[in-house]
Design an enzyme around this catalytic site. Structure first.
Site, PDB file in Angstrom:
ATOM      1  CB  CYS A 115      -0.950   0.005   1.192  1.00  0.00           C
ATOM      2  SG  CYS A 115      -2.059  -1.405   1.186  1.00  0.00           S
ATOM      3  CG  HIS A 257      -3.124   3.606   2.122  1.00  0.00           C
ATOM      4  ND1 HIS A 257      -3.756   3.176   0.979  1.00  0.00           N
ATOM      5  CD2 HIS A 257      -3.076   2.544   2.965  1.00  0.00           C
ATOM      6  CE1 HIS A 257      -4.070   1.894   1.126  1.00  0.00           C
ATOM      7  NE2 HIS A 257      -3.677   1.491   2.323  1.00  0.00           N
ATOM      8  CG  ASN A 287      -6.830  -0.647   1.440  1.00  0.00           C
ATOM      9  OD1 ASN A 287      -6.071  -0.341   0.523  1.00  0.00           O
ATOM     10  ND2 ASN A 287      -6.389  -0.993   2.638  1.00  0.00           N
TER      11      ASN A 287
HETATM   12  O1  UT7 Z   1      -3.808  -0.986   3.516  1.00  0.00           O
HETATM   13  C1  UT7 Z   1      -2.674  -1.092   4.308  1.00  0.00           C
HETATM   14  C2  UT7 Z   1      -2.709  -2.066   5.384  1.00  0.00           C
HETATM   15  N1  UT7 Z   1      -3.997  -2.359   5.906  1.00  0.00           N
HETATM   16  C3  UT7 Z   1      -4.540  -1.664   6.922  1.00  0.00           C
HETATM   17  O2  UT7 Z   1      -4.019  -0.675   7.370  1.00  0.00           O
HETATM   18  C4  UT7 Z   1      -5.761  -2.248   7.569  1.00  0.00           C
HETATM   19  C5  UT7 Z   1      -5.604  -2.235   9.071  1.00  0.00           C
HETATM   20  N2  UT7 Z   1      -6.625  -2.931   9.806  1.00  0.00           N
HETATM   21  C6  UT7 Z   1      -7.939  -2.585   9.792  1.00  0.00           C
HETATM   22  O3  UT7 Z   1      -8.341  -1.705   9.072  1.00  0.00           O
HETATM   23  C7  UT7 Z   1      -8.865  -3.291  10.734  1.00  0.00           C
HETATM   24  O4  UT7 Z   1      -8.101  -4.049  11.655  1.00  0.00           O
HETATM   25  C8  UT7 Z   1      -9.901  -4.199  10.049  1.00  0.00           C
HETATM   26  C9  UT7 Z   1     -10.911  -3.375   9.300  1.00  0.00           C
HETATM   27  C10 UT7 Z   1      -9.196  -5.147   9.098  1.00  0.00           C
HETATM   28  C11 UT7 Z   1     -10.646  -5.014  11.089  1.00  0.00           C
HETATM   29  O5  UT7 Z   1     -11.267  -4.126  12.030  1.00  0.00           O
HETATM   30  P1  UT7 Z   1     -11.051  -4.368  13.595  1.00  0.00           P
HETATM   31  O6  UT7 Z   1     -11.842  -3.373  14.281  1.00  0.00           O
HETATM   32  O7  UT7 Z   1      -9.560  -4.389  13.860  1.00  0.00           O
HETATM   33  O8  UT7 Z   1     -11.687  -5.782  13.803  1.00  0.00           O
HETATM   34  P2  UT7 Z   1     -11.013  -7.121  14.344  1.00  0.00           P
HETATM   35  O9  UT7 Z   1     -10.127  -7.724  13.323  1.00  0.00           O
HETATM   36  O10 UT7 Z   1     -10.444  -6.850  15.703  1.00  0.00           O
HETATM   37  O11 UT7 Z   1     -12.291  -8.025  14.479  1.00  0.00           O
HETATM   38  C12 UT7 Z   1     -13.348  -7.699  15.405  1.00  0.00           C
HETATM   39  C13 UT7 Z   1     -14.410  -8.769  15.320  1.00  0.00           C
HETATM   40  C14 UT7 Z   1     -13.844 -10.194  15.414  1.00  0.00           C
HETATM   41  O12 UT7 Z   1     -14.769 -10.959  16.147  1.00  0.00           O
HETATM   42  P3  UT7 Z   1     -14.509 -11.270  17.704  1.00  0.00           P
HETATM   43  O13 UT7 Z   1     -13.189 -11.954  17.755  1.00  0.00           O
HETATM   44  O14 UT7 Z   1     -14.500  -9.936  18.381  1.00  0.00           O
HETATM   45  O15 UT7 Z   1     -15.696 -12.128  18.057  1.00  0.00           O
HETATM   46  C15 UT7 Z   1     -13.814 -10.652  13.993  1.00  0.00           C
HETATM   47  O16 UT7 Z   1     -13.924 -12.050  13.883  1.00  0.00           O
HETATM   48  O17 UT7 Z   1     -15.073  -8.694  14.040  1.00  0.00           O
HETATM   49  C16 UT7 Z   1     -15.031  -9.983  13.418  1.00  0.00           C
HETATM   50  N3  UT7 Z   1     -14.956  -9.741  11.969  1.00  0.00           N
HETATM   51  C17 UT7 Z   1     -16.047  -9.532  11.222  1.00  0.00           C
HETATM   52  N4  UT7 Z   1     -17.345  -9.484  11.532  1.00  0.00           N
HETATM   53  C18 UT7 Z   1     -18.216  -9.231  10.528  1.00  0.00           C
HETATM   54  C19 UT7 Z   1     -13.855  -9.682  11.184  1.00  0.00           C
HETATM   55  N5  UT7 Z   1     -14.217  -9.418   9.915  1.00  0.00           N
HETATM   56  C20 UT7 Z   1     -15.563  -9.322   9.920  1.00  0.00           C
HETATM   57  C21 UT7 Z   1     -16.511  -9.055   8.921  1.00  0.00           C
HETATM   58  N6  UT7 Z   1     -17.817  -8.999   9.262  1.00  0.00           N
HETATM   59  N7  UT7 Z   1     -16.154  -8.807   7.634  1.00  0.00           N
END
Ligand code: UT7
Length: 338
Positions: A115, A257, A287
């Site tokens: 990215c 980004h 993204n």
């Molecule tokens: O582009 C350059 C590099 N990339 C980035 O900079 C992206 C950086 N990361 C992020 O933007 C975020 O971490 C994400 C958008 C990928 C995820 O958001 P988050 O708030 O960090 O969520 P998480 O991964 O901590 O997941 C929270 C919960 C989990 O459930 P539990 O463990 O709390 O029960 C996941 O299993 O959300 C669940 N989850 C989803 N639920 C519904 C993960 N993906 C999904 C989904 N729909 N698509």
């Protein structure tokens, strides 16, 4: 950059999005996710996705053509293409893109920094101009990113998307609108496993172990990446402002980004940059990795969010880990297209 030096000056911009749009509701139809989760966690409402048979090179050609047109149908001496999703593992995609744009015989190479790729490519192109290697360079960020996603992976499919953006740089002077003033680039290979495609490279191939079923797909440890992204981009922006000799009050626009709207908001808050100076298009395009910054620049200019004379900071973060920022002023441009 010292004032008597040759500067790289932006003189054209363009972007291209594949026509097919996919909404959160479309994804919720086959993935265990919801519009509510995607919007609240990422700010994304819909994204553009390539049709079968369309590659990164195809998107790069369209964005590159728009950028060359906006620069007055100019010739360039080099094409630098930032991408995570080259048309083939070998050779680079840029030479074929250059040929398809009628730029026969020019230098052409790919830059791989996920990215952050476009900011690295911009620095590389600026270096070509400063060193007198090239007078004009086409810099493209393009991704058919959805081609490397596991279609069943709800942690990546809602986030990443396809598109392309491009700038044309020419040799000029540091006081001109469009001049690129400073860069900050960095990396941290200790955390190279946070964003990766485990299989298909020499490490897996030389080990002789067959790839596991999902190993050819892109993976991301989202929560860890999130933390690094906010810290690294904010620190990088501070360093590039120092190098450009700008204070916060000098900055008209922050172009981050488009990783996640929460990340952009957190970076702007850490820097004390008001939200209205922070450009965003993630709601509509998701993204798009290396395409994200030039796509936002082209759209921002077309829609009047970026105006001639604005002092602009670009910042990006991605796999590697890598990060990078640039300080530039924005020129008067005539941009058609998406
Ligand atoms: O582009 C350059 C590099 N990339 C980035 O900079 C992206 C950086 N990361 C992020 O933007 C975020 O971490 C994400 C958008 C990928 C995820 O958001 P988050 O708030 O960090 O969520 P998480 O991964 O901590 O997941 C929270 C919960 C989990 O459930 P539990 O463990 O709390 O029960 C996941 O299993 O959300 C669940 N989850 C989803 N639920 C519904 C993960 N993906 C999904 C989904 N729909 N698509």
């Amino acid at each position: 950059m010292r004032d008597n030096e040759t500067a790289a000056v932006v003189c054209g911009a363009g972007s291209w999005l594949p026509p097919r749009r996919v909404t959160n509701a479309d994804l919720a139809g086959y993935l265990d996710t919801s519009d509510e989760w995607i919007v609240s966690r990422t700010g994304i409402h819909r994204r553009h996705v390539v049709d079968a048979g369309t590659s990164t090179g195809d998107l790069a050609v369209e964005a590159g053509r728009e950028a060359l047109k906006s620069a007055g149908d100019t010739q360039v001496d080099a094409v630098v293409l930032a991408t995570t999703t080259p048309d083939r593992l070998c050779p680079a995609t840029a030479p074929e893109v250059a040929t398809r744009l009628g730029l026969t015989g020019v230098a052409a190479y790919d830059v791989s920094a996920v990215c952050t790729g476009f900011v690295y490519a911009l620095a590389s192109a600026t270096g070509l101009i400063a060193a007198g290697v090239a007078e004009r360079v086409l810099v493209i960020g393009a991704e058919a990113f959805t081609t490397i996603l596991n279609p069943r992976d709800r942690t990546t499919v809602p986030i990443f998307a396809d598109g392309a953006g491009a700038l044309v740089l020419r040799a000029g002077t540091p006081d001109e609108p469009g001049a690129v003033r400073a860069f900050d680039l960095g990396s941290d290979g200790e955390n190279s496993d946070l964003i990766q495609i485990p299989a298909g490279g020499s490490r897996q191939r030389s080990a002789g172990t067959p790839a596991g079923p999902g190993d050819g797909y892109f993976t991301m440890r989202g929560r860890d990446v999130y933390r690094h992204a906010v810290e690294r981009m904010a620190a990088s922006v501070r360093r590039v402002m120092d190098r450009a000799g700008w204070r916060l009050s000098d900055v008209d626009r922050l172009v981050p980004h488009q990783a996640n709207s929460r990340i952009s908001t957190a970076v702007a808050a850490r820097l004390d940059i008001p939200d209205e100076r922070c450009l965003s298009n993630i709601a509509e395009v998701g993204n798009t990795a290396a395409a994200s910054v030039p796509l936002l620049l082209a759209q921002g200019s077309r829609q009047g969010w970026l105006r001639p004379g604005h002092r602009v900071l670009l910042t990006a973060f991605g796999g590697g880990l890598t990060w990078g920022s640039a300080a530039l002023t924005w020129p008067e441009l005539d941009i058609q297209g998406d």
